[in-house]
Design a protein around this motif. Structure first.
Motif, mmCIF file in Angstrom:
data_model
loop_
_atom_site.group_PDB
_atom_site.id
_atom_site.type_symbol
_atom_site.label_atom_id
_atom_site.label_comp_id
_atom_site.label_asym_id
_atom_site.label_seq_id
_atom_site.Cartn_x
_atom_site.Cartn_y
_atom_site.Cartn_z
ATOM 1 N N ARG A 103 17.967 -6.948 15.235
ATOM 2 C CA ARG A 103 17.327 -7.750 14.183
ATOM 3 C C ARG A 103 17.662 -9.231 14.356
ATOM 4 O O ARG A 103 16.854 -10.109 14.025
ATOM 5 C CB ARG A 103 17.789 -7.257 12.810
ATOM 6 C CG ARG A 103 17.071 -7.872 11.613
ATOM 7 C CD ARG A 103 15.594 -7.553 11.625
ATOM 8 N NE ARG A 103 14.959 -7.863 10.359
ATOM 9 C CZ ARG A 103 14.722 -6.964 9.422
ATOM 10 N NH1 ARG A 103 15.081 -5.700 9.597
ATOM 11 N NH2 ARG A 103 14.113 -7.298 8.314
ATOM 12 N N GLN A 111 15.068 -12.391 14.169
ATOM 13 C CA GLN A 111 15.245 -13.534 13.275
ATOM 14 C C GLN A 111 15.219 -14.836 14.056
ATOM 15 O O GLN A 111 14.627 -15.837 13.604
ATOM 16 C CB GLN A 111 16.564 -13.409 12.518
ATOM 17 C CG GLN A 111 16.732 -14.454 11.415
ATOM 18 C CD GLN A 111 15.671 -14.331 10.339
ATOM 19 O OE1 GLN A 111 15.472 -13.248 9.786
ATOM 20 N NE2 GLN A 111 14.979 -15.434 10.038
ATOM 21 N N ARG A 170 7.740 -10.027 5.657
ATOM 22 C CA ARG A 170 8.429 -10.439 4.419
ATOM 23 C C ARG A 170 7.997 -11.812 3.940
ATOM 24 O O ARG A 170 8.379 -12.227 2.856
ATOM 25 C CB ARG A 170 9.947 -10.435 4.644
ATOM 26 C CG ARG A 170 10.547 -9.068 4.909
ATOM 27 C CD ARG A 170 12.034 -9.055 4.562
ATOM 28 N NE ARG A 170 12.726 -10.176 5.157
ATOM 29 C CZ ARG A 170 13.348 -10.147 6.328
ATOM 30 N NH1 ARG A 170 13.337 -9.028 7.030
ATOM 31 N NH2 ARG A 170 13.969 -11.211 6.804
ATOM 32 N N ARG A 171 7.222 -12.525 4.744
ATOM 33 C CA ARG A 171 6.784 -13.865 4.360
ATOM 34 C C ARG A 171 5.788 -13.792 3.206
ATOM 35 O O ARG A 171 5.135 -12.768 2.985
ATOM 36 C CB ARG A 171 6.123 -14.550 5.557
ATOM 37 C CG ARG A 171 7.073 -14.844 6.705
ATOM 38 C CD ARG A 171 6.302 -15.321 7.934
ATOM 39 N NE ARG A 171 5.402 -16.407 7.616
ATOM 40 C CZ ARG A 171 5.766 -17.683 7.515
ATOM 41 N NH1 ARG A 171 7.023 -18.009 7.716
ATOM 42 N NH2 ARG A 171 4.888 -18.610 7.214
ATOM 43 N N ASP A 172 5.660 -14.898 2.444
ATOM 44 C CA ASP A 172 4.684 -14.957 1.355
ATOM 45 C C ASP A 172 3.276 -14.699 1.885
ATOM 46 O O ASP A 172 2.463 -14.037 1.240
ATOM 47 C CB ASP A 172 4.751 -16.324 0.669
ATOM 48 C CG ASP A 172 6.055 -16.529 -0.089
ATOM 49 O OD1 ASP A 172 6.689 -15.507 -0.439
ATOM 50 O OD2 ASP A 172 6.430 -17.685 -0.332
ATOM 51 N N HIS A 180 11.623 -15.609 14.896
ATOM 52 C CA HIS A 180 10.962 -16.062 13.672
ATOM 53 C C HIS A 180 11.292 -17.525 13.393
ATOM 54 O O HIS A 180 10.410 -18.340 13.092
ATOM 55 C CB HIS A 180 11.402 -15.180 12.500
ATOM 56 C CG HIS A 180 10.963 -15.673 11.160
ATOM 57 N ND1 HIS A 180 11.735 -16.516 10.389
ATOM 58 C CD2 HIS A 180 9.820 -15.469 10.455
ATOM 59 C CE1 HIS A 180 11.099 -16.797 9.266
ATOM 60 N NE2 HIS A 180 9.942 -16.173 9.280
ATOM 61 N N ALA A 221 8.529 -6.637 11.027
ATOM 62 C CA ALA A 221 9.118 -6.466 9.694
ATOM 63 C C ALA A 221 9.547 -7.814 9.113
ATOM 64 O O ALA A 221 9.359 -8.077 7.923
ATOM 65 C CB ALA A 221 10.301 -5.515 9.769
ATOM 66 N N VAL A 222 10.123 -8.667 9.951
ATOM 67 C CA VAL A 222 10.538 -9.997 9.485
ATOM 68 C C VAL A 222 9.327 -10.820 9.077
ATOM 69 O O VAL A 222 9.317 -11.473 8.021
ATOM 70 C CB VAL A 222 11.344 -10.720 10.590
ATOM 71 C CG1 VAL A 222 11.625 -12.163 10.189
ATOM 72 C CG2 VAL A 222 12.661 -9.994 10.860
ATOM 73 N N PRO A 235 2.066 -12.999 5.128
ATOM 74 C CA PRO A 235 2.481 -12.302 6.352
ATOM 75 C C PRO A 235 1.645 -12.731 7.555
ATOM 76 O O PRO A 235 0.450 -13.028 7.437
ATOM 77 C CB PRO A 235 2.233 -10.827 6.006
ATOM 78 C CG PRO A 235 2.270 -10.770 4.512
ATOM 79 C CD PRO A 235 1.687 -12.059 4.055
#
Length: 269
Positions: A251, A255, A46-48, A258, A42-43, A50
């Motif tokens: 989460r 993070q 969210r990137r420009d 990531h 999911a994290v 993915p």
């Protein structure tokens, strides 16, 4: 470690992420690993741009590193950001994982890879540890912090850097949470062992001992640590012993992984 040249910023190759867990024979621990993989997916989503994710396990279960590699290659990935789900860098991160990836790369020499560092003392991990310890202190009536000992216990490693990192983590947490009495212990492969440390802190000046198992998920190791703490409680009746929770599929860990991947990139894929 020979990773070949990474793609340039001008022409980035399609990239993906491989999350590598240690693996456990515990069913709940395995489920928690894949729950965390969903959090990380999911994290990354969210990137420009993915990044596709493949989760795998180093030992005991499938999918294996080889299977995850093939899954990413099948999706057109040409550069793999490898994220070992490890608290500290030791033998698995330095030897086992790179060897397995080098073997995979022999099948696809056009696919490159890099490896992120351990999540270690990432700020999100420190915050999560504070929360786990706070869950214990918050439910204790009449807790006197100056008469409470914090014992951080790690899995243990023969690697001196991993041992040192664990000790530094204890110092950082103790300062953040104002524990005057604090110790580092290890379950295996390093000294001092947990029973020895529990005996050392169970003095007349201490009313409570909070043990934080620095582990990611449920498993036999967490149960064994809890059993050793319970045994100490039987020996030292004048001291209250408490076991805080493991980190869990939070989460915050996703993070931290990531962010470690981003630190490794050299470019944003």
């Amino acid at each position: 470690m020979n990773h070949d040249a990474a793609p340039s910023m001008a022409e980035p190759a399609p990239a993906g992420v491989m999350l590598i867990g240690h693996g456990t024979r515990d069913t709940e621990g395995t489920e928690q690993f894949f729950q965390l993989a969903c959090q990380l997916d999911a994290v990354l989503g969210r990137r420009d741009v993915p990044l596709p994710l493949a989760a795998c396990l180093l030992e005991f279960q499938e999918p294996t590193i080889s299977q995850a590699w093939d899954a990413l290659v099948a999706r057109g990935v040409k550069h793999i950001h490898v994220a070992p789900l490890l608290l500290f860098a030791a033998g698995h991160a330095r030897d086992d994982i790179p060897k397995a990836l080098a073997t995979c790369q022999q099948r696809n020499p056009d696919v490159t890879w890099d490896q992120a560092g351990p999540i270690s003392r990432h700020g999100a991990i420190l915050d999560l540890l504070e929360r786990r310890i706070g869950e214990v202190t918050g439910r204790l009536d009449g807790l006197e912090l100056d008469r409470t000992a914090l014992v951080m216990v790690g899995r243990g490693s023969f690697h001196p850097c991993a041992q040192a990192d664990m000790r530094v983590l204890t110092e950082v947490l103790a300062r953040r949470m104002n524990f005057a009495v604090h110790r580092t212990a290890f379950y295996a492969m390093a000294e001092p062992k947990l029973p020895e440390v529990l005996s050392a802190v169970a003095t007349d000046d201490i009313t409570d001992v909070i043990v934080q198992p620095h582990l990611l998920f449920q498993g036999r190791l967490f149960d064994a640590i809890a059993e050793q703490v319970a045994e100490a409680g039987q020996r030292y009746r004048g001291v209250r012993f408490h076991v805080a929770g493991y980190l869990g599929p939070e989460r915050a860990i996703a993070q931290a992984i990531h962010d470690r991947v981003l630190c490794t990139l050299g470019f944003l894929a």
